[in-house]
Each structure stands twice: as structure tokens, then as C-alpha cells.
Design a protein around this motif. Structure first.
Motif, mmCIF file in Angstrom:
data_model
loop_
_atom_site.group_PDB
_atom_site.id
_atom_site.type_symbol
_atom_site.label_atom_id
_atom_site.label_comp_id
_atom_site.label_asym_id
_atom_site.label_seq_id
_atom_site.Cartn_x
_atom_site.Cartn_y
_atom_site.Cartn_z
ATOM 1 N N VAL A 1 0.862 -1.182 0.000
ATOM 2 C CA VAL A 1 0.000 0.000 0.000
ATOM 3 C C VAL A 1 0.893 1.224 0.000
ATOM 4 O O VAL A 1 1.824 1.321 0.807
ATOM 5 N N ALA A 2 0.614 2.163 -0.895
ATOM 6 C CA ALA A 2 1.342 3.437 -0.925
ATOM 7 C C ALA A 2 0.324 4.558 -0.766
ATOM 8 O O ALA A 2 -0.592 4.689 -1.584
ATOM 9 N N ASN A 3 0.471 5.333 0.290
ATOM 10 C CA ASN A 3 -0.432 6.446 0.556
ATOM 11 C C ASN A 3 0.262 7.760 0.198
ATOM 12 O O ASN A 3 1.336 8.060 0.726
ATOM 13 N N ILE A 4 -0.360 8.505 -0.707
ATOM 14 C CA ILE A 4 0.218 9.787 -1.123
ATOM 15 C C ILE A 4 -0.249 10.857 -0.149
ATOM 16 O O ILE A 4 -1.393 11.295 -0.168
ATOM 17 N N GLY A 5 0.666 11.244 0.726
ATOM 18 C CA GLY A 5 0.385 12.268 1.715
ATOM 19 C C GLY A 5 0.881 13.619 1.261
ATOM 20 O O GLY A 5 0.659 14.040 0.126
ATOM 21 N N SER A 6 1.608 14.284 2.137
ATOM 22 C CA SER A 6 2.122 15.620 1.839
ATOM 23 C C SER A 6 3.119 16.003 2.916
ATOM 24 O O SER A 6 3.019 15.543 4.063
#
Length: 263
Positions: A129-134
Motif C-alpha cells: 500500500v502506498a499512501n500519497i500524503g504531503s
């Protein structure tokens, strides 16, 4: 029998999502392109003609949309990239309930729900799982209060899920780009100069994200001053309070916000 690797990308119709899909195809993955607008997804699909990219027209904030995503992923999924997001900028006092609810639903609740629903397929593939945050998920910025809150939440979710899934073969990577040149830039363009933002291209963000995914890293931050600021924020948050607080009070910043506040 050769297994075809698949990567499901939400928000794949434009910006970072489109760049992530192109990079996925370049790395030998078959992208599953998820978004709300079919025409945009078809444009992304046309940019990866050498792979059998599939499109799923779905809203990640609805149960119906997530059901369609699960059906498209099938029994095995190598990579899930939770990229879909939304942004509203300005004084908190001017942010209405609809904007708050949309950011929370899209940026935080949807990634949790989509990941939950796709865990069986990810376990089957021992995927990631790759979560694109900031960067704003570490350095909370004024006038991005609700957006920052959702990205802080996504970072916390990523850490908790990584620990929950330890030993299962499913990995979790949290990716924290800085401001990026996409259509969403229009929301904060007036603040780029007064807040001294550095902007990256969507292609650069996608390349760095995929490098982190393939290396199995727990998190990825952009090269440059922001990476240093994240370390300072975690160790000495009061220093960031003073520095960023001064930017928030600067007359150039407040003038830049006037059109946003009146919108």
C-alpha cells in the motif's frame, strides 16, 4: 505461468495520479486507473498504449465506488496507490462545512476504506500500500489547516497499518511530496511566492514515489529544505511555529489570501 503485476491508482485521471500510472507502466505494471471522470481516465489510458491498462469510473468516497474498485482488482493486487485527494485553501473561518467534509472524506476516510476492502487481494500478492500524503502532513501550514489535518491523519493511518500488517507480507509506504505543478496548483498559486514554496513536477513526484515503493521504504520525502524542515518539526516544533507563524502574519501573505477569502 507468468504473473502480470498490477497497480491500482486512485485519482489517475490527471496530475500526480496520471504520472504514477505512466511510471507504473514503464516499470512493467498493468495499471488499473480509478477516477470519477471517464474522459480523463481515457486520456491517461492513451498515454500507456503498450500495456492493457484498465479504467474504473468510481468515486472512492462511496460504497458503490469502492465495490467497483474491488471487482476490478480481482483476487490479487500487487500495489495499491491511494492518490485521490482534494484541497481547499484559505482562512479556516472562511472554510464551509462542505469543503471540510469533502477533504476528510476524500483524503482520509476513502484511503482507509479502499485499503480495507482491498486487503484480501493485497495479502494474496503480498503486495504494498502506498499512501500519497504531503509534507503538510508533518509541517502543518496556516491556511491549509483542514488539508494538513487530513494528511496528518493519513500519515498516522500509514504507521498504524504498517504495524498492524507486520509479518503478513503486505508493506506500507507513506509518500510526502511538496507542492506540485498540477491543476490543483490554482488553489494556492497566490501563496507560492509569499510562503516560499518549491514546486515539483508530477513526473518527479511519481518517479520518487515508485522508487520508494520498489525499495520497500516506510516513507519518502522530497530532497531539499523540506526534508530538513520535517526533521526540525519532529524535534523542535516551536522553531517551526515561529518561522511559519511569521510567514502567516506577513502582509504579502495576507494580501495574497484576499481573493481566496472573497471567493
Amino acid at each position: 505461468m507468468t504473473h502480470t503485476m498490477t497497480a491500482l491508482i486512485t485519482g489517475a485521471g490527471s496530475g500526480i495520479g496520471r504520472a504514477l500510472a505512466i511510471e507504473a507502466a514503464r516499470r512493467g505494471y498493468t495499471p488499473i486507473l480509478v477516477g470519477r471522470t471517464k474522459s480523463s481516465l481515457l486520456e491517461t489510458q492513451a498515454l500507456v498504449p503498450d500495456v492493457q491498462a484498465r479504467i474504473v469510473v468510481a468515486d472512492v468516497t462511496t460504497a458503490e465506488g469502492r465495490h467497483a474498485i474491488v471487482e476490478a482488482a480481482g483476487h490479487r493486487l500487487d500495489v495499491l496507490i491511494n492518490n485521490a485527494g482534494t484541497l481547499s485553501v484559505g482562512h479556516l473561518r472562511d472554510t464551509d462545512d462542505a469543503a471540510l467534509e469533502q477533504m476528510c472524506a476524500t483524503n482520509l476516510v476513502a484511503p482507509m476504506a479502499v485499503t480495507r476492502d482491498l486487503l484480501p487481494a493485497l495479502r494474496q500478492a503480498q503486495g504494498r500500500v502506498a499512501n500519497i500524503g504531503s509534507v503538510f502532513g508533518d509541517i502543518a501550514y496556516p491556511f491549509f489547516a483542514a488539508y494538513s489535518a487530513t494528511k496528518f491523519g493519513l500519515r498516522g493511518f500509514s504507521d498504524a497499518l504498517r504495524r498492524e500488517l507486520s509479518g503478513s507480507g503486505v508493506g506500507v509506504t507513506y509518500i510526502a511530496p511538496r507542492a506540485t505543478r498540477t491543476a490543483a496548483e490554482a488553489e494556492f498559486a497566490a501563496l507560492v511566492e509569499p510562503l516560499a514554496m518549491t514546486l515539483d513536477s508530477a513526473e518527479q513526484v511519481a518517479a520518487e514515489a515508485w522508487a520508494a515503493i520498489k525499495a520497500g521504504r516506510r516513507e519518502s520525502f522530497p530532497r531539499g529544505k523540506e526534508r530538513l524542515f520535517v526533521k526540525v518539526q519532529r524535534l523542535f516544533p516551536s522553531l517551526v511555529d515561529r518561522s511559519v507563524g511569521a510567514q502567516a502574519r506577513d502582509t504579502r501573505t495576507l494580501r495574497a489570501l484576499e481573493p481566496v477569502s472573497k471567493a
